[in-house]
Design an enzyme around this catalytic site. Structure first.
Site, PDB file in Angstrom:
ATOM      1  N   GLU A 150      15.410   2.051  18.267  1.00 33.30           N
ATOM      2  CA  GLU A 150      14.630   3.257  18.585  1.00 33.30           C
ATOM      3  C   GLU A 150      13.833   3.153  19.882  1.00 33.30           C
ATOM      4  O   GLU A 150      13.458   4.182  20.465  1.00 33.30           O
ATOM      5  CB  GLU A 150      13.673   3.604  17.433  1.00 33.30           C
ATOM      6  CG  GLU A 150      12.495   2.641  17.282  1.00 33.30           C
ATOM      7  CD  GLU A 150      11.560   3.021  16.148  1.00 33.30           C
ATOM      8  OE1 GLU A 150      12.047   3.350  15.054  1.00 33.30           O
ATOM      9  OE2 GLU A 150      10.330   2.979  16.358  1.00 33.30           O
ATOM     10  N   LYS A 184       0.824  -1.215   0.000  1.00 32.03           N
ATOM     11  CA  LYS A 184       0.000   0.000   0.000  1.00 32.03           C
ATOM     12  C   LYS A 184       0.859   1.266   0.000  1.00 32.03           C
ATOM     13  O   LYS A 184       0.642   2.182  -0.790  1.00 32.03           O
ATOM     14  CB  LYS A 184      -0.920  -0.011   1.234  1.00 32.03           C
ATOM     15  CG  LYS A 184      -1.988  -1.096   1.171  1.00 32.03           C
ATOM     16  CD  LYS A 184      -2.829  -1.157   2.411  1.00 32.03           C
ATOM     17  CE  LYS A 184      -2.152  -1.753   3.604  1.00 32.03           C
ATOM     18  NZ  LYS A 184      -1.761  -3.174   3.507  1.00 32.03           N
ATOM     19  N   ARG A 198      10.821  -0.051   8.912  1.00 28.09           N
ATOM     20  CA  ARG A 198      11.230  -0.494  10.241  1.00 28.09           C
ATOM     21  C   ARG A 198      12.754  -0.412  10.309  1.00 28.09           C
ATOM     22  O   ARG A 198      13.446  -0.754   9.346  1.00 28.09           O
ATOM     23  CB  ARG A 198      10.782  -1.938  10.523  1.00 28.09           C
ATOM     24  CG  ARG A 198       9.313  -2.078  10.878  1.00 28.09           C
ATOM     25  CD  ARG A 198       8.954  -1.446  12.232  1.00 28.09           C
ATOM     26  NE  ARG A 198       7.538  -1.596  12.555  1.00 28.09           N
ATOM     27  CZ  ARG A 198       6.607  -0.682  12.298  1.00 28.09           C
ATOM     28  NH1 ARG A 198       6.921   0.449  11.701  1.00 28.09           N
ATOM     29  NH2 ARG A 198       5.353  -0.898  12.648  1.00 28.09           N
ATOM     30  N   HIS A 250      10.011   8.457  14.182  1.00 26.14           N
ATOM     31  CA  HIS A 250       8.850   7.598  13.894  1.00 26.14           C
ATOM     32  C   HIS A 250       7.548   8.419  13.844  1.00 26.14           C
ATOM     33  O   HIS A 250       6.596   8.150  14.578  1.00 26.14           O
ATOM     34  CB  HIS A 250       8.738   6.466  14.921  1.00 26.14           C
ATOM     35  CG  HIS A 250       8.100   5.230  14.358  1.00 26.14           C
ATOM     36  ND1 HIS A 250       8.565   3.965  14.589  1.00 26.14           N
ATOM     37  CD2 HIS A 250       7.028   5.071  13.539  1.00 26.14           C
ATOM     38  CE1 HIS A 250       7.800   3.086  13.966  1.00 26.14           C
ATOM     39  NE2 HIS A 250       6.854   3.746  13.311  1.00 26.14           N
ATOM     40  N   ASP A 258      13.086   7.446   9.357  1.00 23.72           N
ATOM     41  CA  ASP A 258      12.045   7.755  10.342  1.00 23.72           C
ATOM     42  C   ASP A 258      12.024   6.674  11.418  1.00 23.72           C
ATOM     43  O   ASP A 258      11.283   6.778  12.392  1.00 23.72           O
ATOM     44  CB  ASP A 258      10.681   7.819   9.637  1.00 23.72           C
ATOM     45  CG  ASP A 258       9.555   8.235  10.570  1.00 23.72           C
ATOM     46  OD1 ASP A 258       9.696   9.292  11.220  1.00 23.72           O
ATOM     47  OD2 ASP A 258       8.549   7.500  10.676  1.00 23.72           O
TER      48      ASP A 258
HETATM   49  P1  NAD Z   1       1.846  -3.831   2.887  1.00 24.42           P
HETATM   50  O1  NAD Z   1       1.641  -5.148   3.565  1.00 24.42           O
HETATM   51  O2  NAD Z   1       0.714  -3.235   2.111  1.00 24.42           O
HETATM   52  O3  NAD Z   1       3.093  -3.935   1.886  1.00 24.42           O
HETATM   53  C1  NAD Z   1       4.285  -4.584   2.217  1.00 24.42           C
HETATM   54  C2  NAD Z   1       4.892  -5.106   0.909  1.00 24.42           C
HETATM   55  O4  NAD Z   1       6.151  -5.688   1.231  1.00 24.42           O
HETATM   56  C3  NAD Z   1       4.031  -6.207   0.241  1.00 24.42           C
HETATM   57  O5  NAD Z   1       3.828  -5.887  -1.122  1.00 24.42           O
HETATM   58  C4  NAD Z   1       4.874  -7.455   0.413  1.00 24.42           C
HETATM   59  O6  NAD Z   1       4.733  -8.392  -0.668  1.00 24.42           O
HETATM   60  C5  NAD Z   1       6.275  -6.864   0.453  1.00 24.42           C
HETATM   61  N1  NAD Z   1       7.251  -7.785   1.005  1.00 24.42           N
HETATM   62  C6  NAD Z   1       7.083  -8.760   1.942  1.00 24.42           C
HETATM   63  N2  NAD Z   1       8.229  -9.423   2.130  1.00 24.42           N
HETATM   64  C7  NAD Z   1       9.132  -8.877   1.291  1.00 24.42           C
HETATM   65  C8  NAD Z   1      10.500  -9.129   1.012  1.00 24.42           C
HETATM   66  N3  NAD Z   1      11.142 -10.135   1.620  1.00 24.42           N
HETATM   67  N4  NAD Z   1      11.124  -8.353   0.107  1.00 24.42           N
HETATM   68  C9  NAD Z   1      10.454  -7.359  -0.530  1.00 24.42           C
HETATM   69  N5  NAD Z   1       9.171  -7.075  -0.330  1.00 24.42           N
HETATM   70  C10 NAD Z   1       8.520  -7.816   0.574  1.00 24.42           C
HETATM   71  O7  NAD Z   1       2.362  -2.861   4.009  1.00 24.42           O
HETATM   72  P2  NAD Z   1       2.319  -1.239   4.008  1.00 24.42           P
HETATM   73  O8  NAD Z   1       1.046  -0.793   4.605  1.00 24.42           O
HETATM   74  O9  NAD Z   1       2.720  -0.741   2.668  1.00 24.42           O
HETATM   75  O10 NAD Z   1       3.472  -0.931   5.068  1.00 24.42           O
HETATM   76  C11 NAD Z   1       4.840  -1.192   4.781  1.00 24.42           C
HETATM   77  C12 NAD Z   1       5.646  -1.073   6.063  1.00 24.42           C
HETATM   78  O11 NAD Z   1       5.645   0.290   6.487  1.00 24.42           O
HETATM   79  C13 NAD Z   1       5.042  -1.828   7.264  1.00 24.42           C
HETATM   80  O12 NAD Z   1       5.550  -3.146   7.316  1.00 24.42           O
HETATM   81  C14 NAD Z   1       5.491  -1.028   8.453  1.00 24.42           C
HETATM   82  O13 NAD Z   1       6.640  -1.634   9.024  1.00 24.42           O
HETATM   83  C15 NAD Z   1       5.871   0.321   7.871  1.00 24.42           C
HETATM   84  N6  NAD Z   1       5.091   1.429   8.456  1.00 24.42           N
HETATM   85  C16 NAD Z   1       5.773   2.465   9.005  1.00 24.42           C
HETATM   86  C17 NAD Z   1       5.081   3.544   9.548  1.00 24.42           C
HETATM   87  C18 NAD Z   1       5.773   4.741  10.141  1.00 24.42           C
HETATM   88  O14 NAD Z   1       5.130   5.551  10.817  1.00 24.42           O
HETATM   89  N7  NAD Z   1       7.058   4.941   9.913  1.00 24.42           N
HETATM   90  C19 NAD Z   1       3.671   3.525   9.531  1.00 24.42           C
HETATM   91  C20 NAD Z   1       3.015   2.443   8.939  1.00 24.42           C
HETATM   92  C21 NAD Z   1       3.736   1.392   8.403  1.00 24.42           C
END
Ligand code: NAD
Length: 331
Positions: free
Chosen positions: A263, A154, A234, A295, A258
């Site tokens: 952290e 996403k 992360r 973050h 971020d």
């Molecule tokens: P999501 O599940 O929609 O997308 C994650 C993508 O990563 C998927 O398309 C998946 O196939 C892919 N993936 C899984 N394993 C993989 C690998 N080994 N190599 C490459 N790609 C791989 O998740 P999202 O909503 O897009 O969120 C992504 C990440 O953002 C979350 O996991 C979370 O850790 C992080 N996040 C951070 C914050 C923040 O405030 N900094 C907030 C929300 C989410």
């Protein structure tokens, strides 16, 4: 049902109270994070509400299970801090908020790129001090640059769209390619090729055993000299010691993060009067081409409202004895 909220900040209280108004969910707010020391606070509560840096290791879960708690409502998407195998063994259900505002995080990643490139943080301070010199603020056009997106779920997809809007060439890597990205003109390539060809690399995959230290010293050596590396996903996706070495040698030209692998002891707290004990983090802070935010990528009104509403729904499903539609579990 009374629910214990750990690591409460004023903004959590505001949005959670609003979302629970008129429902059967009543909050008991605790300021400390959930840790081995604070876990007894949870004992009277059937459900608790946790965030990214609460400690939900096997030891803490064992202690949690000695009380009433049978459900953990994560008020975030990531759940890498939860020992899901142990939770299952103990009969504790875990639910999360899979998506709240992917825009918030994707936009923040773009903000890190713009700030590192055009140095808005320095310009802001200079102008405030009556210094209108633009020496040292030289940037580059994003237009025409190659951006590598690792993880095109996403957030990664929205980030790709934003960078496409700037006129960047897009490379992508994901174990499950997304049509939306291909339609934008992104080319899915191997990680090796993405590392070798990208001017900017942005991480948007989850932290899993397979992705821990995805950016290692070996990966950094494969990258273009002067690469810009962005991590809003992360912290442990990057081996920070390897990143420090890359910054010292000039192999990494810019680092915008971020999230940071250690952290938990730093972020979300005011540490301005504290001596930071983490020497790796302290070294990061000495580089002029490093930008760290604590973050905050998720931190928009829209996201907090959505997080609170979905957290209440997750808890209502638990109270009603329904199947949790956003449960996270291992099979
Ligand atoms: P999501 O599940 O929609 O997308 C994650 C993508 O990563 C998927 O398309 C998946 O196939 C892919 N993936 C899984 N394993 C993989 C690998 N080994 N190599 C490459 N790609 C791989 O998740 P999202 O909503 O897009 O969120 C992504 C990440 O953002 C979350 O996991 C979370 O850790 C992080 N996040 C951070 C914050 C923040 O405030 N900094 C907030 C929300 C989410």
């Amino acid at each position: 049902m009374k629910v214990a909220v750990f690591g409460t900040k004023s903004y959590d209280r505001q949005f959670l109270e609003e979302a629970a108004r008129g429902t059967e969910i009543h909050w008991h707010f605790f300021e400390p994070r959930l840790t081995e020391t604070t876990v007894p606070l949870a004992h009277p509560y059937q459900a608790i509400c946790c965030f990214v840096n609460d400690v939900l290791t096997s030891e803490v879960l064992e202690k949690l299970a000695q009380g009433q708690t049978r459900m953990i409502a994560m008020r975030c998407a990531g759940y890498n801090n939860v020992d899901l195998a142990k939770a299952k063994e103990l009969g504790i259900q875990v639910a999360r908020v899979p998506a709240y505002s992917p825009y918030a995080v994707a936009e923040h990643a773009a903000g890190l790129i713009l700030t590192l490139n055009r140095k808005y943080h320095k310009a802001y301070n200079r102008v405030r001090e009556g210094n209108f010199s633009i020496e040292g603020l030289l940037g580059f056009d994003l237009h025409g640059k190659t951006v590598g997106v690792i993880g095109t779920g996403k957030i990664g997809q929205l980030f790709a769209k934003i960078m496409h809007g700037f006129g960047c060439e897009l490379l992508a890597y994901d174990i499950q390619p997304a049509e939306e990205c291909t339609e934008l003109g992104a080319k899915y390539v191997s990680l090796d090729e993405l590392f070798a060809r990208s001017d900017i690399i942005s991480l948007h995959c989850p932290l899993l055993p397979a992705t821990k230290h995805l950016v290692s010293d070996k990966a950094i050596a494969q990258m273009k000299r002067g690469v810009m590396l962005i991590n809003t996903s992360r912290g442990a996706l990057i081996d920070t010691k390897a990143a420090v070495a890359g910054l010292k040698s000039g192999q990494i030209g810019y680092l915008g993060i971020d999230v940071y692998e250690e952290e938990a002891d730093l972020f979300f707290e005011n540490k301005s009067e504290t001596v930071i004990q983490d020497d790796v983090f302290a070294r990061l802070m000495t580089f002029p081409n490093v930008l760290v935010t604590g973050h905050q990528a998720f931190f928009t009104e829209n996201a907090l409202q959505a997080i609170a509403e979905v957290t209440v729904e997750n808890l209502q499903e638990f109270v009603a004895g329904k199947t949790l539609s956003r449960e996270v579990k291992i099979d």
